[in-house]
Scaffold this motif. Structure first.
Motif, mmCIF file in Angstrom:
data_model
loop_
_atom_site.group_PDB
_atom_site.id
_atom_site.type_symbol
_atom_site.label_atom_id
_atom_site.label_comp_id
_atom_site.label_asym_id
_atom_site.label_seq_id
_atom_site.Cartn_x
_atom_site.Cartn_y
_atom_site.Cartn_z
ATOM 1 N N PRO A 220 -2.418 -10.900 11.169
ATOM 2 C CA PRO A 220 -1.835 -9.697 10.562
ATOM 3 C C PRO A 220 -1.813 -9.755 9.039
ATOM 4 C CG PRO A 220 -0.515 -10.410 12.428
ATOM 5 C CD PRO A 220 -1.535 -11.475 12.197
ATOM 6 N N LEU A 221 -1.453 -10.904 8.484
ATOM 7 C CA LEU A 221 -1.374 -11.025 7.028
ATOM 8 C C LEU A 221 -2.750 -10.903 6.386
ATOM 9 C CD1 LEU A 221 0.400 -11.486 4.563
ATOM 10 C CD2 LEU A 221 0.142 -13.959 4.907
ATOM 11 N N ASP A 222 -3.768 -11.473 7.010
ATOM 12 C CA ASP A 222 -5.131 -11.373 6.475
ATOM 13 C C ASP A 222 -5.578 -9.909 6.391
ATOM 14 O OD1 ASP A 222 -5.410 -14.083 6.142
ATOM 15 O OD2 ASP A 222 -6.445 -14.411 8.046
ATOM 16 N N TYR A 223 -5.294 -9.135 7.442
ATOM 17 C CA TYR A 223 -5.661 -7.717 7.436
ATOM 18 C C TYR A 223 -4.960 -6.969 6.297
ATOM 19 C CZ TYR A 223 -7.997 -7.733 12.020
ATOM 20 O OH TYR A 223 -8.867 -7.947 13.055
ATOM 21 N N LEU A 224 -3.665 -7.186 6.169
ATOM 22 C CA LEU A 224 -2.881 -6.452 5.178
ATOM 23 C C LEU A 224 -3.295 -6.819 3.761
ATOM 24 C CD1 LEU A 224 0.479 -6.825 7.076
ATOM 25 C CD2 LEU A 224 -0.670 -4.642 6.618
ATOM 26 N N GLN A 225 -3.576 -8.079 3.537
ATOM 27 C CA GLN A 225 -4.032 -8.488 2.212
ATOM 28 C C GLN A 225 -5.412 -7.924 1.911
ATOM 29 O OE1 GLN A 225 -3.565 -12.774 2.514
ATOM 30 N NE2 GLN A 225 -1.521 -12.712 1.586
ATOM 31 N N SER A 226 -6.276 -7.850 2.915
ATOM 32 C CA SER A 226 -7.602 -7.244 2.731
ATOM 33 C C SER A 226 -7.478 -5.763 2.390
ATOM 34 C CB SER A 226 -8.447 -7.419 3.991
ATOM 35 O OG SER A 226 -8.760 -8.775 4.217
ATOM 36 N N ALA A 227 -6.524 -5.090 3.039
ATOM 37 C CA ALA A 227 -6.311 -3.669 2.764
ATOM 38 C C ALA A 227 -5.818 -3.461 1.337
ATOM 39 C CB ALA A 227 -5.311 -3.098 3.758
ATOM 40 N N LEU A 228 -4.903 -4.321 0.882
ATOM 41 C CA LEU A 228 -4.379 -4.195 -0.478
ATOM 42 C C LEU A 228 -5.453 -4.517 -1.516
ATOM 43 C CD1 LEU A 228 -0.860 -5.797 0.080
ATOM 44 C CD2 LEU A 228 -1.363 -3.381 -0.326
ATOM 45 N N ARG A 229 -6.434 -5.340 -1.128
ATOM 46 C CA ARG A 229 -7.572 -5.642 -2.022
ATOM 47 C C ARG A 229 -8.661 -4.584 -1.921
ATOM 48 N NH1 ARG A 229 -6.820 -11.120 -0.012
ATOM 49 N NH2 ARG A 229 -8.576 -10.759 1.434
ATOM 50 N N LYS A 230 -8.422 -3.552 -1.126
ATOM 51 C CA LYS A 230 -9.351 -2.429 -0.935
ATOM 52 C C LYS A 230 -10.642 -2.845 -0.234
ATOM 53 C CE LYS A 230 -7.573 -0.064 -5.036
ATOM 54 N NZ LYS A 230 -7.883 0.649 -6.288
ATOM 55 N N GLU A 231 -10.571 -3.921 0.576
ATOM 56 C CA GLU A 231 -11.741 -4.383 1.319
ATOM 57 C C GLU A 231 -11.878 -3.652 2.651
ATOM 58 O OE1 GLU A 231 -11.402 -8.922 -0.526
ATOM 59 O OE2 GLU A 231 -10.883 -8.545 1.579
ATOM 60 N N ILE A 232 -10.754 -3.237 3.226
ATOM 61 C CA ILE A 232 -10.759 -2.428 4.433
ATOM 62 C C ILE A 232 -9.733 -1.314 4.263
ATOM 63 C CG2 ILE A 232 -11.458 -4.322 5.946
ATOM 64 C CD1 ILE A 232 -8.526 -4.528 6.881
ATOM 65 N N TRP A 233 -9.863 -0.297 5.096
ATOM 66 C CA TRP A 233 -8.884 0.790 5.076
ATOM 67 C C TRP A 233 -8.123 0.787 6.393
ATOM 68 C CZ3 TRP A 233 -9.862 6.304 6.969
ATOM 69 C CH2 TRP A 233 -8.662 7.033 6.888
ATOM 70 N N LEU A 234 -6.823 0.563 6.301
ATOM 71 C CA LEU A 234 -5.942 0.618 7.466
ATOM 72 C C LEU A 234 -5.187 1.936 7.446
ATOM 73 C CD1 LEU A 234 -4.364 -2.970 7.330
ATOM 74 C CD2 LEU A 234 -6.151 -2.177 8.893
ATOM 75 N N PRO A 235 -5.371 2.822 8.425
ATOM 76 C CA PRO A 235 -4.555 4.034 8.512
ATOM 77 C C PRO A 235 -3.080 3.667 8.655
ATOM 78 C CG PRO A 235 -6.474 4.204 9.944
ATOM 79 C CD PRO A 235 -6.397 2.774 9.475
ATOM 80 N N PRO A 236 -2.168 4.599 8.352
ATOM 81 C CA PRO A 236 -0.730 4.290 8.367
ATOM 82 C C PRO A 236 -0.211 3.595 9.622
ATOM 83 C CG PRO A 236 -1.066 6.379 7.284
ATOM 84 C CD PRO A 236 -2.423 5.947 7.809
ATOM 85 N N PRO A 237 -0.577 4.010 10.849
ATOM 86 C CA PRO A 237 -0.039 3.293 12.024
ATOM 87 C C PRO A 237 -0.441 1.817 12.054
ATOM 88 C CG PRO A 237 -0.909 5.423 12.672
ATOM 89 C CD PRO A 237 -1.351 5.196 11.260
#
Length: 349
Positions: A220-237
């Motif tokens: 979970p942390l890897d995904y969220l950090q990637s999203a904050l680095r603009k590497e992936i886009w996580l929709p709000p849910p």
């Protein structure tokens, strides 16, 4: 004048697959599990290029009485299914139009869609009928590519597949986790039940090329950090629920929590979008400024305030503030009524 909401909601279901990370080192302060996310194709009609949990729209076949006959053939009769269905269930959009209990049909949707998109069949056979360890079982010993194509083209083939393999979809390993409704500002809208399941090992993914651009197994942390680095886009849910998982370093701890919590049901999370001078704010249930009718308008609501000034108007906060597609902050300062844990800001870890 604000436009009235006329878009029809469609019922859907998603599956949060969590699997033990075989490379995780015991007694270290890291997460010992990974979550499966897929990246939608750029041509997808809804949220293209987003990274999401597997799932999709409910089909009529997911509520077919034929499923009851299939369960009965494996000594899971009406009485056992009724006992299973006593758990608090996520509310159906059309409760009077259900030929199969929603507790079952939504789970079948989540399992079918996961097989369609990722080639993962969670099921029980004669060796695992009575499995009580709380972990899901999967079967890879068949022509997955052929059957994935068949089910993708005709949802009713999912039952045919289960009949051919002499297996039952593993509905028992799925735990109600949350429910989200698409904001009224969207043209395509869904009410989605999210189920959580745990696996002792990662199954082999066979992604469906027309729907899936890529897939990942990360913490979970890897995904969220990637999203904050603009590497992936996580929709709000996805961003919200992955942030909830930050409370749990252990998969077993998370699985036990999900199993115990689901009897309390789920508070439907229906974001209402407000436009501030420096970004967007999604108000969520329980926030002091959350509107009485979240479907009153299909327009973003103007505040003429900064996000900070708009935040200062409320004592009880439950919202996400967005500077852009990638930079968001979740705010909640009270305990949810459904016994859920609050999200943790990944930037604090």
């Amino acid at each position: 004048m604000a436009k009235q909401v006329t878009t029809k909601l469609r019922q859907s279901a998603s599956l949060i697959l969590l699997a033990k990370d075989k490379n995780a080192v015991p007694s270290t302060p890291t997460y010992d599990y990974n979550a499966l996310l897929l990246k939608r194709q750029s041509k997808s009609s809804f949220m293209p290029d987003s990274s999401v949990f597997p799932g999709g729209v409910c089909e009529a076949t997911d509520a077919s009485p034929a499923w009851l006959k299939h369960f009965e053939r494996h000594d899971v009769g009406a009485a056992k299914l009724k006992e299973f269905c006593q758990t608090t269930q996520i509310e159906a959009l059309n409760p009077n139009d259900q030929t199969l209990n929603t507790v079952l049909s939504l789970r079948l949707t989540a399992l079918r869609e996961t097989f369609e998109e990722m080639g993962i069949l969670l099921c029980r056979d004669s060796k695992t009928w009575t499995n009580t360890d709380g972990y899901a079982s999967f079967n890879e010993q068949f022509d997955r590519k052929h059957w994935q194509h068949e089910v993708h083209n005709d949802a009713s083939k999912f039952l045919t597949l289960c009949e051919e393999l002499d297996v039952l979809p593993d509905v028992w390993s799925l735990h109600e986790w949350c429910a989200w409704r698409t904001p009224s500002t969207f043209k395509a809208r869904f009410q989605t039940a999210f189920y959580l399941t745990a696996l002792k090992e990662q199954p082999n993914v066979l992604s469906e090329v027309n729907e899936v651009k890529d897939y990942y197994w990360h913490s979970p942390l890897d995904y969220l950090q990637s999203a904050l680095r603009k590497e992936i886009w996580l929709p709000p849910p996805q961003f919200y629920e992955l942030s909830r998982f930050l409370n749990f370093k252990s998969l077993e701890q998370l699985r036990q929590f999900a199993q115990k919590r689901e009897v309390k049901g789920c508070v439907l999370i229906h974001p209402v979008m407000y436009k501030c001078t420096d970004g967007m704010v999604h108000l969520l249930p329980g926030d002091d400024k959350y509107p009485e009718n979240p479907d009153a308008t299909s327009d973003k609501i103007e505040t003429a305030l900064s996000t900070a000034a708009f935040r200062a108007l409320a004592k009880n906060l439950h919202r996400s503030e967005h500077k852009n597609q990638h930079e968001s902050q979740l705010l909640i300062n009270f305990d949810p009524s459904d016994g859920q844990v609050n999200p943790i800001d990944p930037r604090t870890l």
